[in-house]
Scaffold this motif. Structure first.
Motif, mmCIF file in Angstrom:
data_model
loop_
_atom_site.group_PDB
_atom_site.id
_atom_site.type_symbol
_atom_site.label_atom_id
_atom_site.label_comp_id
_atom_site.label_asym_id
_atom_site.label_seq_id
_atom_site.Cartn_x
_atom_site.Cartn_y
_atom_site.Cartn_z
ATOM 1 N N TYR A 22 72.442 -5.055 89.939
ATOM 2 C CA TYR A 22 73.566 -5.522 89.121
ATOM 3 C C TYR A 22 73.387 -6.985 88.713
ATOM 4 O O TYR A 22 73.810 -7.397 87.634
ATOM 5 C CB TYR A 22 74.875 -5.341 89.891
ATOM 6 N N LYS A 25 70.917 -6.619 85.626
ATOM 7 C CA LYS A 25 71.178 -5.834 84.411
ATOM 8 C C LYS A 25 72.600 -5.297 84.388
ATOM 9 O O LYS A 25 73.260 -5.241 85.426
ATOM 10 C CB LYS A 25 70.179 -4.702 84.294
ATOM 11 N N PRO A 26 73.087 -4.883 83.204
ATOM 12 C CA PRO A 26 74.455 -4.363 83.099
ATOM 13 C C PRO A 26 74.628 -3.056 83.866
ATOM 14 O O PRO A 26 73.665 -2.307 84.068
ATOM 15 C CB PRO A 26 74.639 -4.116 81.598
ATOM 16 N N LEU A 27 75.851 -2.799 84.262
ATOM 17 C CA LEU A 27 76.174 -1.599 85.039
ATOM 18 C C LEU A 27 75.692 -0.326 84.346
ATOM 19 O O LEU A 27 75.163 0.579 84.992
ATOM 20 C CB LEU A 27 77.691 -1.537 85.257
ATOM 21 N N GLU A 28 75.859 -0.267 83.026
ATOM 22 C CA GLU A 28 75.520 0.947 82.272
ATOM 23 C C GLU A 28 74.031 1.281 82.342
ATOM 24 O O GLU A 28 73.634 2.408 82.083
ATOM 25 C CB GLU A 28 75.928 0.803 80.796
ATOM 26 N N LYS A 29 73.220 0.292 82.693
ATOM 27 C CA LYS A 29 71.764 0.523 82.739
ATOM 28 C C LYS A 29 71.263 0.796 84.150
ATOM 29 O O LYS A 29 70.071 0.976 84.377
ATOM 30 C CB LYS A 29 71.039 -0.689 82.170
ATOM 31 N N TYR A 54 79.926 3.507 89.282
ATOM 32 C CA TYR A 54 81.202 2.828 89.017
ATOM 33 C C TYR A 54 82.000 2.649 90.310
ATOM 34 O O TYR A 54 82.648 1.621 90.515
ATOM 35 C CB TYR A 54 82.014 3.614 87.977
ATOM 36 N N GLU A 110 77.811 -11.796 82.016
ATOM 37 C CA GLU A 110 77.225 -10.460 82.188
ATOM 38 C C GLU A 110 77.942 -9.658 83.267
ATOM 39 O O GLU A 110 77.507 -8.561 83.621
ATOM 40 C CB GLU A 110 75.730 -10.581 82.552
ATOM 41 N N ASP A 112 81.700 -8.159 85.174
ATOM 42 C CA ASP A 112 82.699 -7.153 84.822
ATOM 43 C C ASP A 112 83.878 -7.849 84.136
ATOM 44 O O ASP A 112 84.576 -8.641 84.763
ATOM 45 C CB ASP A 112 83.177 -6.435 86.092
#
Length: 198
Positions: A22, A25-29, A54, A110, A112
């Motif tokens: 985390y 890189k972003p959570l989505e990746k 999540y 970057e 949340d």
């Protein structure tokens, strides 16, 4: 090592692996496979503890939220010491030392975007419950004051991190206390009139 301890260690290893990713890189990746590969487990092990990435992020955020005592101790000290806060600031300092790096990531560009709101909401709710129990007369107005106060603290901390912590932790705390006690307009006026070339 007991069975419970092994489970706790596995869970912690997965949480730590998630956080290492985390930070980068972003959570989505972030994928479950990346987490388990880094931690040295299989995907099935991840799902024994968490439903998805999540949920892991929510657990990470919950772990760095300030405690009720940390939030209320300064208010209690203000009531008991005629507006002065000294002892309870040590708790804030300990909290920053323990969780500062993670909070900086969560609050950063970057991180949340929901985290600042969630943190403010938690702090505000705890304070307003306390205020309600006290039965103060201006409860509605007090909530706005608290919002101003919390937002200022969070934003000062964010800027401090963005500026590479160009003040010491003590200097930042002292500045915050100065602003809280004297007020931004008074300080701004004083600074604007304190120039090298009048």
């Amino acid at each position: 090592m007991s069975k419970i301890s092994r489970k706790e260690e596995t869970r912690k290893n997965l949480l730590d692996a998630f956080w290492s990713l985390y930070v980068e890189k972003p959570l989505e990746k972030i994928t479950v496979k990346e987490i388990t590969d880094l931690a040295g487990y299989n995907r099935g092990t991840f799902y024994t503890y968490f439903s998805d990435v999540y949920e892991v992020l929510e657990i990470q955020k919950a772990a760095v939220m300030p405690t009720e005592d940390m939030i209320l101790d300064p208010l209690k000290e203000i009531r008991e010491n005629g507006g002065k806060v000294e002892e309870s600031l040590n708790g804030v300092s300990d909290y920053i030392n323990e969780h500062g790096d993670r909070i900086a990531i969560l609050l950063g560009p970057e991180g949340d975007p929901r985290f600042p709101h969630e943190m403010k909401a938690r702090v505000r709710q705890i304070i307003m419950n306390f205020v309600h129990e006290l039965g103060i007369r201006e409860e509605i107005e007090y909530e706005y004051i608290i919002e101003y106060h919390i937002s200022g603290m969070i934003n000062m901390y964010q800027l401090w991190v963005e500026n590479g912590q160009n003040l010491t932790e003590h200097e930042l705390s002292a500045l915050y206390e100065r602003v809280a006690h004297i007020g931004t307009l008074n300080i701004t006026n004083s600074m604007l009139n304190d120039r090298d070339n009048p």
